[in-house]
Design a protein around this motif. Structure first.
Motif, PDB file in Angstrom:
ATOM      1  N   CYS A  57      -6.746  10.797   3.490  1.00  0.00           N
ATOM      2  CA  CYS A  57      -7.025  11.258   4.290  1.00  0.00           C
ATOM      3  C   CYS A  57      -8.197  12.425   4.822  1.00  0.00           C
ATOM      4  N   HIS A  64      -3.034   3.137   7.449  1.00  0.00           N
ATOM      5  CA  HIS A  64      -2.649   3.188   8.935  1.00  0.00           C
ATOM      6  C   HIS A  64      -1.899   2.682   9.304  1.00  0.00           C
ATOM      7  N   GLU A  84      -4.652   4.878   1.343  1.00  0.00           N
ATOM      8  CA  GLU A  84      -4.724   6.368   0.985  1.00  0.00           C
ATOM      9  C   GLU A  84      -4.389   7.315   0.062  1.00  0.00           C
ATOM     10  N   ASP A 115      -1.893  13.474   7.748  1.00  0.00           N
ATOM     11  CA  ASP A 115      -1.171  11.812   7.211  1.00  0.00           C
ATOM     12  C   ASP A 115      -0.604  12.230   5.770  1.00  0.00           C
TER      13      ASP A 115
HETATM   14 MN    MN Z   1      -5.605   9.244   7.260  1.00  0.00          MN
END
Ligand code: MN
Ligand code: PEP
Length: 344
Positions: A102, A272, A298, A309
């Motif tokens: 991230c 996400h 990610e 994240d």
């Molecule tokens: Mn992110």
């Protein structure tokens, strides 16, 4: 465009609407039905888009025939656009795997993750240097130092890099380091920013806003395209849902819908969209099966220590397994996964 008139419209009002249409250089075709009278407008409908026709007395409804976006539409450009990110193609049968953490946290962190995702088959490295965080007290990114690290690690592994730009004043700075500029979900309708990134003529990754319709997304793409570039990749990253079980609601139908409406490539971001590593592989595969031109994930080697994240990051070995499955699926679908030269 069709102008539907009110049941009690008067003759003067009908004439007034016709005159208004004709004054703009268009033809008006009047059609009187038993219950309703309508006026078909013939000619370049875009001339009327900014006209408040619905406010004319006697008008019930104005129904556009053409979408409000032009440059982004399939009609304007029947063949799919292929976006080229420093040699990596996205769209028109080319599928790109984009991966990375991230946020850029340190050189060592980026180097470890880049090595792993590169080995797994990712062709574009991601990492945020300017992070759009919900809280001003959360890690905001390393700024220019993060850009320097991302560029250096990208070069080390021969990978083009994508990173987010949040502020029109930083577009020039981020452009000096990145091969592709990302517009995050929270900035999808920052129209000043959209125009600024369009001017760079760099490939743009435009993420769908969390409460944006597909039409809103295409209108935002239109802002970028209207600066004279064709290099825009859209990204479905989930929209706000009602169920907190997942971070967002992954709108997989947006993928084939965008392909119907537009020539622009669209990729998916199951990280996400779900916020859950256990759901990411299935949603990544679903996105690719639905026709996505790329998959953005990610990855972090130490999710529990990630500055942003971490809870949704895949471990490098999980990513390698997913990338393998994506490659098999792409082959089945007759798509080409964009690859880089083997690492030396
Ligand atoms: Mn992110
Ligand atoms: C990101 O890609 O790190 C990000 C913040 O994504 P989004 O804008 O989709 O929330």
């Amino acid at each position: 465009m069709i102008i539907v008139l009110k049941p009690d419209v008067t003759e003067e009002q009908i004439q007034h609407v016709i005159e208004r249409v004709e004054s703009l250089g268009l033809r008006a075709h009047l059609s009187r039905g038993t219950y309703r009278t309508i006026i078909g407008v013939i000619g370049d409908e875009t001339k009327l888009q900014a006209e408040p026709l619905a406010a004319i007395p006697g008008v019930a409804e104005v129904v556009p025939i053409l979408p409000p976006y032009k440059l982004a539409s399939r009609e304007a450009h029947p063949l799919p656009t292929v976006v080229d990110v420093a040699g990596v193609k996205i769209g028109g049968g080319h599928v790109a795997l984009i991966a990375g953490p991230c946020a850029v946290e340190s050189y060592e962190q980026m180097e470890t993750i880049a090595a792993a995702v590169r080995r797994a088959g990712a062709s574009i490295l991601r990492g945020g240097a300017f992070k759009p965080r919900t809280s001003p007290y959360s890690f905001q990114g390393l700024g220019e130092e993060g850009l320097r690290i991302l560029r250096a690690v990208g070069d080390q592994f021969g990978m083009p890099v994508v990173t987010e730009v949040m502020d029109p004043r930083r577009v020039e700075l981020v452009s000096q380091y990145a091969d592709m500029l990302q517009i995050g979900a929270r900035n999808m309708q920052n129209f000043t920013l959209l125009s600024e990134v369009g001017k760079t003529q760099k490939p743009i990754l435009l993420k769908r806003g969390m409460s944006a319709t597909v039409q809103d997304l295409l209108m935002s793409a239109e802002y970028i395209l209207s600066e004279g570039t064709s290099q825009v990749v859209l990204c479905e990253r989930g929209v706000k849902g009602f169920d907190p079980a997942t971070r967002n609601l992954f709108d997989v139908a947006a993928v084939p819908l965008v392909h119907q409406l537009s020539h622009l490539p669209i990729i998916v971001d199951p990280s996400h969209a779900t916020g859950r590593p256990d759901l990411i592989p299935a949603c990544a595969m679903a996105g690719l099966a639905a026709g996505a031109d790329g998959v953005h994930v990610e990855v972090h080697h130490q999710p529990e220590k990630a500055l942003s994240d971490g809870a949704q990051a895949l471990l490098p070995e999980q990513y390698a397994e997913l990338a393998q499955q994506l490659k098999q699926l792409a082959q089945l679908l007759g798509k080409t996964i964009s690859t880089l030269e083997p690492v030396q």
